[in-house]
Design a protein around this motif. Sequence first.
Motif, PDB file in Angstrom:
ATOM      1  N   ASP A   1       0.846  -1.265   0.066  1.00 25.55           N
ATOM      2  CA  ASP A   1       0.064   0.123  -0.020  1.00 25.55           C
ATOM      3  C   ASP A   1       0.867   1.177  -0.034  1.00 25.55           C
ATOM      4  OD1 ASP A   1      -2.670   1.462   0.223  1.00 25.55           O
ATOM      5  OD2 ASP A   1      -1.844   1.922   2.058  1.00 25.55           O
TER       6      ASP A   1
ATOM      7  N   ARG B   1      -5.145   9.797  -2.064  1.00 28.41           N
ATOM      8  CA  ARG B   1      -5.649   8.877  -0.893  1.00 28.41           C
ATOM      9  C   ARG B   1      -6.958   8.494  -1.230  1.00 28.41           C
ATOM     10  NH1 ARG B   1      -1.836   8.925   3.750  1.00 28.41           N
ATOM     11  NH2 ARG B   1      -0.016  10.445   3.416  1.00 28.41           N
TER      12      ARG B   1
ATOM     13  N   SER C   1      -6.242  10.205   7.478  1.00 29.25           N
ATOM     14  CA  SER C   1      -5.179   9.605   8.178  1.00 29.25           C
ATOM     15  C   SER C   1      -5.344  10.273   9.559  1.00 29.25           C
ATOM     16  CB  SER C   1      -3.636   9.582   7.717  1.00 29.25           C
ATOM     17  OG  SER C   1      -2.813   9.515   8.599  1.00 29.25           O
TER      18      SER C   1
ATOM     19  N   SER D   1      -3.282   2.034  -3.769  1.00 30.72           N
ATOM     20  CA  SER D   1      -4.187   2.162  -2.405  1.00 30.72           C
ATOM     21  C   SER D   1      -4.787   0.743  -2.197  1.00 30.72           C
ATOM     22  CB  SER D   1      -5.168   3.230  -2.527  1.00 30.72           C
ATOM     23  OG  SER D   1      -5.883   3.214  -1.309  1.00 30.72           O
TER      24      SER D   1
ATOM     25  N   ASP E   1      -6.074  -0.267   1.263  1.00 29.15           N
ATOM     26  CA  ASP E   1      -6.420  -0.127   2.423  1.00 29.15           C
ATOM     27  C   ASP E   1      -7.720  -1.079   2.487  1.00 29.15           C
ATOM     28  OD1 ASP E   1      -8.292   1.004   4.664  1.00 29.15           O
ATOM     29  OD2 ASP E   1      -6.655   2.333   5.025  1.00 29.15           O
TER      30      ASP E   1
ATOM     31  N   THR F   1     -10.224  -1.267   4.475  1.00 27.27           N
ATOM     32  CA  THR F   1     -11.351  -0.845   4.995  1.00 27.27           C
ATOM     33  C   THR F   1     -12.358  -0.268   3.865  1.00 27.27           C
ATOM     34  OG1 THR F   1     -10.535   1.467   5.008  1.00 27.27           O
ATOM     35  CG2 THR F   1     -10.376   0.225   6.919  1.00 27.27           C
TER      36      THR F   1
END
Length: 619
Positions: free
Chosen positions: A62, A103, A107, A253, A255, A257
């Motif tokens: 990532d 992004r 963060s 990316s 992530d 989630t």
Amino acid sequence: MPVPVMANTNPLHTISNMFDSRAQFPDWERRVVDHFTKELAMPDASSTIPSLNLVQNHSIMDGQLVRFRCMVQDMFDPEFYLAQYQVRNTKDGSMRTLCGRYRDVVSCGPGEELVTDGAECETRDRLALYCVSPPGEAAWVVDHFRRLGGVEAGPSGTRTNNLKRALEGEAGEMEVESEASADPALGGSEISKKQKSEVSGSCPPGQLQGGQQPSLNLPLPSSHGRASIVKLYDVKDGDIKLNDLIEVVGIVSLDPTMAAPEGDDEMGNSPSLPPPSLVPRLHVLSFSHLAHNNPLLPAAAPFPALQEVAKVELLTILTTCMLGDKLAAEYLLLHLISKVYLRKDVLVLGKLSLNLHNMTTHEEWPKRLATLLSLLTTNSHYLPLTRDTLDNTSFTPKKDFEANRLVSGSLQLGPSTHLWLDETVMTDGQLTAPGLKNLTSLGNLITWQKLEYDFKFQAMEYETDIPCLVMSEGRSMLPSDMQIMIKPSQVEARPDLISKTFSEVGASLTVELLDRVRQYITSSRLLEYALTEQVMKAVQDDFVSMRQAQQGMTVEDFHGLLVLGRLISLSNGRTSLDPLDWEEAKRMEKERKERAAALPARVGANMANGMPMNFNAGQ
């Protein structure tokens, strides 16, 4: 050799530093683009960046820089995101402003909370695309890029060519894109194991696997197919269109989630997307349109001059595959280098759809020919026109409004993807309504180079550039620009002869010969061509003389001669029509029509460049 800084550092860290200096440099966003553009221009920069086309998703991290060679399969609505946001320290109440560009998630550190209504919070939108590996990309193309990128092919070291083996009569998959999975030298066992749990194309595009995950939505099944959701910033309308071939470099990316379903979308417009472990998100720093995807040539002009020996070698191979019919081989060669270069009114200029008829099903002659041609071209797809295929395959893309996704169809192909249509496998019987619709779509694609997309309440046409070769026993029921009856040279198309011929061809294909021919085909298609007024007047005067001498010559015949003359000039490495090329075009058409004159008249008309042409006129 210097290594680009970005290859060993976190690109998001560089971007954050530039964002923090925005008070001193208000144009920090432009500075980010300029910085990475400069880094990417360094020698061998590309080879230091992993390619999503070549590496498995689990091997990338990532936030690292990656590149992806792809086709735009779907275009989503603009995506809103926090371009900059604030976080508050829950202990002392202090605030700091962070960058949300490039992004997917905000963060927040330990003891911090997100502030969405802060004075410095800013919401913007970005373009989101669903991109897939170029459909029908040949295994040899992937192999070459793999070697250029220094990616190991696999533990066995030596790679066998299943396509070439199929030419020699052994068992092998026809589909170019299936070669990687069948070949252990490519790490095929690892790929197949992983893609059984991810996506291998066995699930129809857009459907769910195991009731949970959507498929990669690839137009064509492919063992090395990849997909990514590509997000672009500050792109103008029209800069990127559906089905464009592009190469992007950006920040990946992954992530986890983002794998959770988005239940907070009140409008219900968010597309149903696979998790990033299956389809990584890619925030683009740089992109370019691809003129071609041939790894043997530079990405942009100037391209190397054509090798005359390559044309001779290609013509020899094709003549052999046509069982000695040089005229059919000449038309086939011109078909391979044809492309749409201009659309004017109802005409589509430059294309040369070809129908090779009098082909038998002995030893799968059409399929073997398609196998050979797939070894020579960068992108292709063999489509057997069986009743089952026509009735049960989705040829055209269709909008799924529940998932808010464009479900791909097998004809959603990138520019310059060759389509080999095998009509010899069709059997008697009645087609269903979907089958008839698919046949209509094929006819429109061949004639107008347009494909109709189904948006449920309306249909939209998208322009294509897909050279179509139809192989049939009798004259094809599908339209074409040129029809030519194959006449084997003093022999009968016997099964043993076909098998022996293709075995000999397969044995003669050396790596050096293949590379020369592959470069030749792509380079010929990329040549610029211009027809001066002086040359145009000369050929018009010649056509008037021909029309006076030969009754029945039409304007459509003249247009066909111009198309042939252009392609003959390009095949000889010339950028303008030479008198010798014009005479060659006239000779070829004369011989082709003499063959057609011996055939019985057929009710209906054929289409040439969008214009109706009667069979008794030589078609």
